[in-house]
Design a protein around this motif. Structure first.
Motif, PDB file in Angstrom:
ATOM      1  N   VAL A  79     -28.322  29.205   9.517  1.00 43.75           N
ATOM      2  CA  VAL A  79     -29.185  30.022  11.003  1.00 43.75           C
ATOM      3  C   VAL A  79     -30.059  28.727  11.402  1.00 43.75           C
ATOM      4  CG1 VAL A  79     -30.379  31.676  11.950  1.00 43.75           C
ATOM      5  CG2 VAL A  79     -29.014  32.179  10.162  1.00 43.75           C
ATOM      6  N   ASP A  80     -29.714  28.645  12.560  1.00 45.45           N
ATOM      7  CA  ASP A  80     -30.834  27.102  13.220  1.00 45.45           C
ATOM      8  C   ASP A  80     -31.287  27.846  14.530  1.00 45.45           C
ATOM      9  OD1 ASP A  80     -30.050  24.778  11.528  1.00 45.45           O
ATOM     10  OD2 ASP A  80     -28.184  25.399  12.179  1.00 45.45           O
ATOM     11  N   GLY A  81     -32.524  27.545  14.739  1.00 41.01           N
ATOM     12  CA  GLY A  81     -32.939  27.906  15.772  1.00 41.01           C
ATOM     13  C   GLY A  81     -34.621  27.015  16.086  1.00 41.01           C
ATOM     14  N   TYR A  82     -35.468  27.304  16.793  1.00 41.56           N
ATOM     15  CA  TYR A  82     -36.686  26.401  17.031  1.00 41.56           C
ATOM     16  C   TYR A  82     -37.803  26.703  15.872  1.00 41.56           C
ATOM     17  CZ  TYR A  82     -40.309  23.639  19.071  1.00 41.56           C
ATOM     18  OH  TYR A  82     -41.156  22.656  19.262  1.00 41.56           O
ATOM     19  N   TYR A  83     -38.353  27.930  16.181  1.00 43.76           N
ATOM     20  CA  TYR A  83     -39.077  28.475  14.697  1.00 43.76           C
ATOM     21  C   TYR A  83     -39.106  29.771  14.617  1.00 43.76           C
ATOM     22  CZ  TYR A  83     -41.358  23.805  13.981  1.00 43.76           C
ATOM     23  OH  TYR A  83     -41.898  22.565  13.766  1.00 43.76           O
ATOM     24  N   PHE A  84     -39.059  30.441  13.541  1.00 42.79           N
ATOM     25  CA  PHE A  84     -38.849  31.820  13.156  1.00 42.79           C
ATOM     26  C   PHE A  84     -40.182  32.204  12.552  1.00 42.79           C
ATOM     27  CE2 PHE A  84     -34.892  29.995  12.998  1.00 42.79           C
ATOM     28  CZ  PHE A  84     -34.036  30.798  13.681  1.00 42.79           C
ATOM     29  N   ASP A  85     -40.598  33.602  13.002  1.00 40.75           N
ATOM     30  CA  ASP A  85     -41.913  34.031  12.093  1.00 40.75           C
ATOM     31  C   ASP A  85     -41.578  34.378  10.725  1.00 40.75           C
ATOM     32  OD1 ASP A  85     -40.370  36.576  11.934  1.00 40.75           O
ATOM     33  OD2 ASP A  85     -42.297  37.803  12.322  1.00 40.75           O
ATOM     34  N   LYS A  86     -42.746  34.312   9.808  1.00 39.13           N
ATOM     35  CA  LYS A  86     -42.393  34.432   8.371  1.00 39.13           C
ATOM     36  C   LYS A  86     -41.670  35.829   7.777  1.00 39.13           C
ATOM     37  CE  LYS A  86     -46.752  31.576   8.073  1.00 39.13           C
ATOM     38  NZ  LYS A  86     -45.994  30.135   7.906  1.00 39.13           N
TER      39      LYS A  86
END
Length: 884
Positions: free
Chosen positions: A539-546
């Motif tokens: 899974v790739d994205g910019y940023y995810f929450d914790k």
């Protein structure tokens, strides 16, 4: 005419077979290269199309002196005129642009968003804007050149909304030059290549609450750019895009040269592109693929040529008495040759049809007509030449084709030894030089696998008769006659069927070689995919929450999951000296080890990484390139604006999921980063072991990105996209990339054609001894031999030779990739991963299955031949009974 028709009817079967072989050769010689060219061209266009515009396009860039009259539209055309014709003819679009080089503060009188403290912008003008965007409000800029009124600009609809601008909004450039928004525009297609160099013109950079300025690009007209202060520093760009539809391997060498020369053709500007190096790299891969295809083609063509000679031999043997009679009546050898040549001309239509069918296949043509002409001449002249040779020593007596030559003549021994020497020398040259020879492929080197197979066939024929003879003596002690008679004939006929045996060995070795290399490449791609993914799903994205990691772990089908963060341009510092940027990967060592194990990836992370505990300096893994830059065992790396001191725990050549071949990277264990410092780290992706629903994974990831964006941060300048990639998708992408489709096509030809031609060779082995067996069977039937025993006699006679020939071909086919492994360059087709040639156990089973199918083919051919021969009349009318 009647005599010619009668002669044609006599050899109708062999002539039809010769025509069929010529037809197949035409399709192979003309059609296969066309298909291979099409697949190669598609791979070229696919690879180049995926490059960033900075690599794909030719962009000339240079500063413009204030007051200089560049006439950019004319300069754009003038620059293209100096290109080499190969490049100039393939430019599908071009643009010029001029941009202020300095980011200037935006001082507004109409207000910006509440939290904005600073906005930096650049002013841009150029060609193509009005064709790429619609004016939805206001008008286009019409700036006055003499300094009257403000500098007029337009913004995209998205930027106007985020920056709270509208038609009539005003601000200043460097606190002195008034500017006014006179229009709002909407792009036709944000993904158009036109917008690639200026993403901030489409959507401004809206920072998080970290003190970064907002950034944007506004558009003006050329007079407006002239009014900018001198210190703004205007940079001109002239950009040219190559038409992918007109790019193929036929023009690739010329394109590489033209782009390389274009670097020296800049008109007071410098060329920014890597298109020439990218094309040159693809050319190397294409040459490697063409060389592998040549090995398969040459092996298949040599097999077809062998079958042509066997068919000609059958045609001549059937008319041996006729030629002897013609010679006895005073017929000249040349006259007999002309008669048979007129009959053999019937093969030409088959060759022409084959060439036309090959030419009808989609793809770019290759210059293969000399090979096609040569093969057609072989098919046409084989019967006349063999006829004239046989007519030199006419004989009315039946020849004993079932008796092997006990003593090998000097000429034949010399030919066989020469064949072995050529094969051995070819192996040595292949290992030293490779398959490619300059611009093309060395035909001799491409034929080495076939030469090795032919040499092995010669050795086999010399070794089989003594061994089979021993078995026949053992069978003589038994009660049945079938075993003894069959083995006795097998021992005597092994040398007589050297032609079919050699063709059979070459055909089988070509098929097995193709399967062996194809399975090796497939296994290498599996391994490369493992190293690309390091998990079943990524899974790739910019940023995810914790909290996203826990939500993913709770999805059905997830066995293990770990988060990671990547930074493609982290600053590397040692002793307060900046060394440059490196690729950084941060992930939890223990969770990563669980994901790798659960996914079945053949990789074991170092214990110093998985067992690392919290503390400074952080124990990190570095690549050899980074270790060389450091020159010491410690350093500092920046991650999300913070500096982390690290010590070099180990130097590693690779680390999944970092791309194979990467040279500058550092891997930081997330669990070793102190808790207070971890607050600055947010995951940018996840590695998952298991088979969860990709759509569910995407939904969870999207929600995690949205929560991160709303936790006190402003939305980013683009939509948050969560990309989910499965192992199968990554594997398919590897198959479809570059020239891999060409390799798959090549070995499909080798495997399929090898099996079919091997069965034809077995059929010829049956036909070559059919007359002798017919006489023997006729006599044995008068002694009570049944039809079933006659079939078993055929199987016993052919089984040793066919089995040994098939196994010999299989062994050679498996051995050749090992012998010439350095020349094959298989890493070209496995994402750069070096892999050894693998042994596929299925090859043994397939070889045994081929023996079984071959025996069934032999029975079918023997049955048809015996019916035509009419065995019941052989003893009464002679061995030529039934011929008509």
């Amino acid at each position: 005419m009647k005599g010619w028709i009668a002669r044609v009817r006599t050899t109708a079967g062999p002539l039809a077979l010769l025509g069929t072989l010529a037809l197949l050769a035409g399709i192979l010689v003309v059609g296969a290269p066309r298909v291979a060219n099409r697949l190669t061209d598609e791979g070229l266009r696919n690879d180049i199309s995926q490059l960033a515009y900075t690599a794909r396009d030719l962009t000339y860039r240079g500063p413009r002196d204030k007051g200089a009259n560049w006439r950019p539209a004319d300069r754009l055309k003038a620059q293209q005129k100096v290109f080499y014709p190969t490049l100039k003819e393939r430019v599908e679009a071009s643009w010029w642009a001029a941009t202020s080089s300095q980011d200037e503060s935006w001082v507004t009188g109409t207000g910006l968003p509440a939290k904005t403290t600073d906005v930096k912008f650049r002013v841009r003008t150029g060609s193509g804007l009005r064709e790429q965007a619609d004016l939805i409000e206001g008008r286009w800029p019409e700036t006055q050149q003499l300094g009257k009124g403000p500098l007029e600009v337009v913004l995209t609809e998205w930027n106007a909304d985020k920056l709270s601008q509208h038609v009539g909004s005003t601000f200043k450039f460097q606190d002195e030059l008034p500017m006014e928004v006179v229009g709002i525009i909407r792009p036709h297609d944000e993904n158009s290549t036109f917008w690639e160099p200026m993403p901030l013109a489409l959507r401004a950079y809206l920072p998080n609450d970290d003190g970064d300025p907002w950034r944007a690009i506004v558009f003006t007209d050329e007079p407006g750019l002239e009014r900018l202060p001198e210190m703004a520093g205007i940079i001109y760009e002239f950009r040219y895009r190559v038409d992918m539809d007109r790019l193929d391997m036929g023009v690739l060498p010329g394109m590489v040269e033209a782009v390389s020369v274009a670097r020296r053709q800049g008109l007071e500007s410098s060329l920014l592109t890597s298109l020439d190096s990218q094309l040159a790299e693809f050319e190397k891969r294409a040459r490697a693929g063409a060389a592998l295809l040549a090995v398969v083609q040459v092996g298949t063509l040599l097999t077809l040529a062998g079958l042509v000679l066997l068919a000609a031999r059958v045609a001549v043997s059937r008319r041996r008495a006729e030629f002897a009679l013609l010679r006895a009546r005073g017929g000249a050898i040349a006259t007999i040759g002309r008669y048979t040549l007129l009959e053999s001309l019937l093969v030409v239509p088959g060759a022409v049809i084959g060439a036309l069918l090959g030419a009808a296949l989609p793809g770019r043509p290759s210059v293969t007509w000399p090979v096609q002409v040569a093969f057609t001449l072989l098919a046409v002249l084989a019967v006349p030449v063999m006829t004239m040779r046989a007519a030199r020593d006419p004989s009315f007596s039946g020849e004993r084709s079932d008796v092997a030559v006990a003593r090998v003549g000097l000429k034949r021994r010399t030919a066989e030894l020469s064949l072995l020497v050529l094969a051995g020398l070819g192996v040595w040259l292949l290992r030293q030089r490779g398959l490619s020879a300059g611009e093309g492929v060395d035909v001799y080197l491409a034929a080495v696998p076939a030469l090795l197979a032919a040499g092995a066939a010669v050795v086999m024929v010399r070794l089989v008769p003594p061994v089979v003879g021993r078995f026949s003596r053992l069978a003589a002690r038994g009660r049945g006659a079938v075993g003894f008679l069959g083995l006795s004939r097998a021992g005597r006929t092994a040398g007589a069927v050297i032609g079919p045996v050699a063709v059979l060995v070459v055909a089988v070795s070509t098929a097995v070689f193709s399967v062996a290399v194809a399975s090796t490449i497939a296994e290498g791609r599996d391994r490369a995919t493992d190293l690309r993914m390091a998990a079943d799903m990524k899974v790739d994205g910019y940023y995810f929450d914790k909290t996203t990691e826990a939500e993913l772990a709770a999805l059905p089908g997830v066995r293990a999951v770990t988060q990671y963060m990547v930074d493609g341009a982290s600053d590397l510092v040692v002793d307060q000296k900046r060394l440059g940027t490196v690729y950084s990967l941060v992930l939890d060592g223990q969770a990563y080890a669980r994901v790798v194990a659960a996914s079945g990836v053949d990789f074991t992370p170092p214990a110093v990484f998985t067992d690392a505990g919290p503390g400074f300096p952080v124990p990190a893994l570095v690549s050899p390139g980074v270790a060389k830059q450091l020159g010491t065992d410690h350093g500092t790396v920046s991650l999300r604006g913070r500096n982390y001191d690290f010590r070099v725990a180990a130097v590693v050549d690779g680390f999944p999921p970092i791309a194979n071949g990467a040279s500058n990277f550092i891997i930081v264990p997330w669990q070793a980063v102190p808790v207070e410092a971890q607050q600055a780290l947010n995951p940018s992706g996840f590695l998952i072991a298991g088979d969860p629903d990709p759509e569910k994974v995407r939904e969870v990831g999207a929600a995690g990105q949205e929560r991160w964006a709303n936790e006190g941060f402003r939305p980013r300048a683009y939509e948050e996209v969560t990309q989910v990639t499965t192992w199968d998708q990554a594997r398919t992408a590897l198959d479809d990339s570059s020239i891999n489709a060409v390799v798959t096509f090549a070995y499909g030809i080798g495997a399929g054609a090898g099996v079919v031609l091997a069965l034809l060779a077995i059929g010829f082995a049956v036909v070559s001894g059919a007359r002798g067996r017919g006489t023997v069977l006729s006599r044995l039937r008068t002694m009570g031999l049944s039809r079933g025993q006659g079939r078993r006699l055929l199987l016993v006679e052919l089984m040793p030779v066919v089995t040994v020939a098939v196994l010999t071909g299989a062994v050679i086919g498996m051995a050749v990739p090992h012998l010439i492994a350095p020349a094959l360059g298989l890493s070209t087709f496995t994402d750069g991963l070096s892999v050894g040639v693998t042994f596929d156990p299925l090859v043994v089973g397939a070889s045994l299955a081929l023996v079984l199918v071959g025996m069934l083919t032999a029975l079918a051919v023997e049955t048809l031949f015996n019916r035509r021969l009419r065995l019941g009349e052989v003893l009464r009318l002679g061995s030529d009974a039934g011929e008509s």
